[in-house]
Design a protein around this motif. Structure first.
Motif, short mmCIF file in Angstrom:
data_model
loop_
_atom_site.label_atom_id
_atom_site.label_comp_id
_atom_site.label_asym_id
_atom_site.label_seq_id
_atom_site.Cartn_x
_atom_site.Cartn_y
_atom_site.Cartn_z
N TYR A 166 106.57 41.35 117.46
CA TYR A 166 105.18 41.79 117.63
C TYR A 166 104.47 41.95 116.29
N ALA A 167 105.23 42.36 115.27
CA ALA A 167 104.63 42.50 113.93
C ALA A 167 104.25 41.13 113.37
N PHE A 168 105.11 40.12 113.59
CA PHE A 168 104.76 38.76 113.17
C PHE A 168 103.53 38.26 113.93
N LYS A 169 103.45 38.57 115.21
CA LYS A 169 102.28 38.16 116.01
C LYS A 169 101.01 38.81 115.47
N CYS A 170 101.12 40.08 115.09
CA CYS A 170 99.98 40.81 114.53
C CYS A 170 99.53 40.18 113.21
N LEU A 171 100.50 39.86 112.34
CA LEU A 171 100.16 39.21 111.07
C LEU A 171 99.54 37.83 111.31
N ALA A 172 100.06 37.10 112.29
CA ALA A 172 99.51 35.78 112.60
C ALA A 172 98.04 35.88 113.00
N GLY A 173 97.72 36.86 113.84
CA GLY A 173 96.33 37.07 114.24
C GLY A 173 95.45 37.43 113.05
N ALA A 174 96.00 38.26 112.15
CA ALA A 174 95.26 38.65 110.95
C ALA A 174 94.98 37.45 110.05
N LEU A 175 96.00 36.60 109.85
CA LEU A 175 95.83 35.41 109.01
C LEU A 175 94.79 34.46 109.60
N ALA A 176 94.80 34.33 110.93
CA ALA A 176 93.81 33.46 111.59
C ALA A 176 92.40 34.01 111.38
N LEU A 177 92.25 35.32 111.53
CA LEU A 177 90.93 35.94 111.32
C LEU A 177 90.49 35.80 109.86
N ALA A 195 94.81 30.00 116.34
CA ALA A 195 94.85 29.47 114.97
C ALA A 195 94.48 27.98 114.93
N HIS A 196 95.00 27.21 115.88
CA HIS A 196 94.69 25.77 115.92
C HIS A 196 93.21 25.51 116.23
N VAL A 197 92.68 26.25 117.20
CA VAL A 197 91.26 26.06 117.57
C VAL A 197 90.35 26.43 116.40
N LYS A 198 90.67 27.55 115.72
CA LYS A 198 89.85 27.97 114.59
C LYS A 198 89.90 26.94 113.46
N ALA A 228 106.18 51.28 113.00
CA ALA A 228 105.71 49.88 112.96
C ALA A 228 104.65 49.65 114.02
N ASP A 229 104.84 50.22 115.23
CA ASP A 229 103.84 50.08 116.30
C ASP A 229 102.50 50.69 115.87
N ALA A 230 102.56 51.89 115.28
CA ALA A 230 101.34 52.57 114.85
C ALA A 230 100.62 51.76 113.78
N LEU A 231 101.37 51.17 112.87
CA LEU A 231 100.77 50.32 111.84
C LEU A 231 100.12 49.08 112.46
N MET A 232 100.77 48.52 113.49
CA MET A 232 100.17 47.36 114.18
C MET A 232 98.86 47.74 114.86
N HIS A 233 98.82 48.94 115.46
CA HIS A 233 97.56 49.40 116.06
C HIS A 233 96.48 49.50 114.99
N GLU A 234 96.85 50.10 113.85
CA GLU A 234 95.87 50.27 112.78
C GLU A 234 95.40 48.92 112.24
N ALA A 235 96.34 47.99 112.11
CA ALA A 235 95.99 46.64 111.64
C ALA A 235 95.02 45.97 112.61
N ASP A 236 95.34 46.05 113.90
CA ASP A 236 94.50 45.42 114.92
C ASP A 236 93.09 46.01 114.95
N ILE A 237 93.00 47.32 114.82
CA ILE A 237 91.69 47.99 114.82
C ILE A 237 90.86 47.51 113.64
N ASN A 238 91.49 47.43 112.46
CA ASN A 238 90.78 46.99 111.26
C ASN A 238 90.30 45.55 111.38
N GLY A 239 91.16 44.68 111.92
CA GLY A 239 90.78 43.26 112.00
C GLY A 239 89.89 42.94 113.17
N ARG A 240 90.31 43.34 114.38
CA ARG A 240 89.59 42.94 115.60
C ARG A 240 88.33 43.75 115.83
N LEU A 241 88.38 45.06 115.58
CA LEU A 241 87.23 45.92 115.90
C LEU A 241 86.31 46.15 114.70
#
Length: 200
Positions: free
Chosen positions: A122-133, A170-173, A80-93
């Protein structure tokens, strides 16, 4: 003035050397590591390339290796951690928020099966960031709130801070600036407390 620039340059070189040395040290240990320890090291290298060196290709390379290794030995929590890293790289970078959403959802399913509450938070936090982006601000705030609730249950202050920051983002965006700033202030305070506790 020139002296100050020279000192700054020297500090930057030293910091760069320290970070490179850290990654090189972990890479050199990889061949002798086995099982869980190898997955942990691969995740750490991916994290360094993602946050300290900001090198997406290398970060993805090591997250892929971590996913393969964790899957092979059924190390669900670190998968799950590795998938979160991969998700973050795809979205943020790489600017691919929809891929970040998809990978984050997979990380949540893996985290649920591992019965590790913190990892699920942490997985929910990662998804939340993805949804905001991706522009889905309402669901982003609600998902980050789930992460925040888990942070409170597990007394994980780091997750609490990241969740507050993600809710604020999310609120600011969405244009709800004052509502967002409240959460940013909360996240800042938590970060300060964590930093102060590390210095004690």
């Amino acid at each position: 003035m020139y002296l100050r620039l020279l000192i700054l340059f020297c500090f930057q070189q030293m910091a760069g050397y320290a970070q490179t040395h850290g990654i090189d040290s972990m890479r050199n240990r990889l061949p002798i590591l086995q099982g869980n320890a190898k997955v942990d090291c691969l995740n750490k290298i991916s994290e360094h390339f993602s946050y300290k060196w900001i090198h997406a290709d290398s970060a993805l390379r090591y997250s892929h290796l971590a996913i393969q290794q964790a899957s092979a030995i059924n190390y669900q929590r670190r998968l799950a951690d590795a998938l979160m890293h991969e998700a973050d790289i795809n979205g943020r970078l790489l600017g691919k928020p929809l891929q970040m959403v998809s990978i984050s959802r997979r990380a949540i399913e893996i985290a649920k099966s591992s019965s590790d509450k913190r990892t699920l938070g942490y997985a929910f936090k990662c998804l939340a960031g993805a949804l905001a982006l991706a522009g889905d601000y309402h669901h982003a705030a609600d998902t980050a709130l789930l992460a925040k609730q888990i942070a409170l249950e597990t007394k994980d202050k780091k997750l609490l801070g990241w969740s507050a920051e993600t809710i604020g983002f999310a609120h600011v965006k969405s244009g709800a600036y004052w509502k967002g700033f409240e959460h940013f202030i909360e996240a800042h305070q938590i970060g300060k407390e964590l930093n102060d506790s590390m210095l004690m």
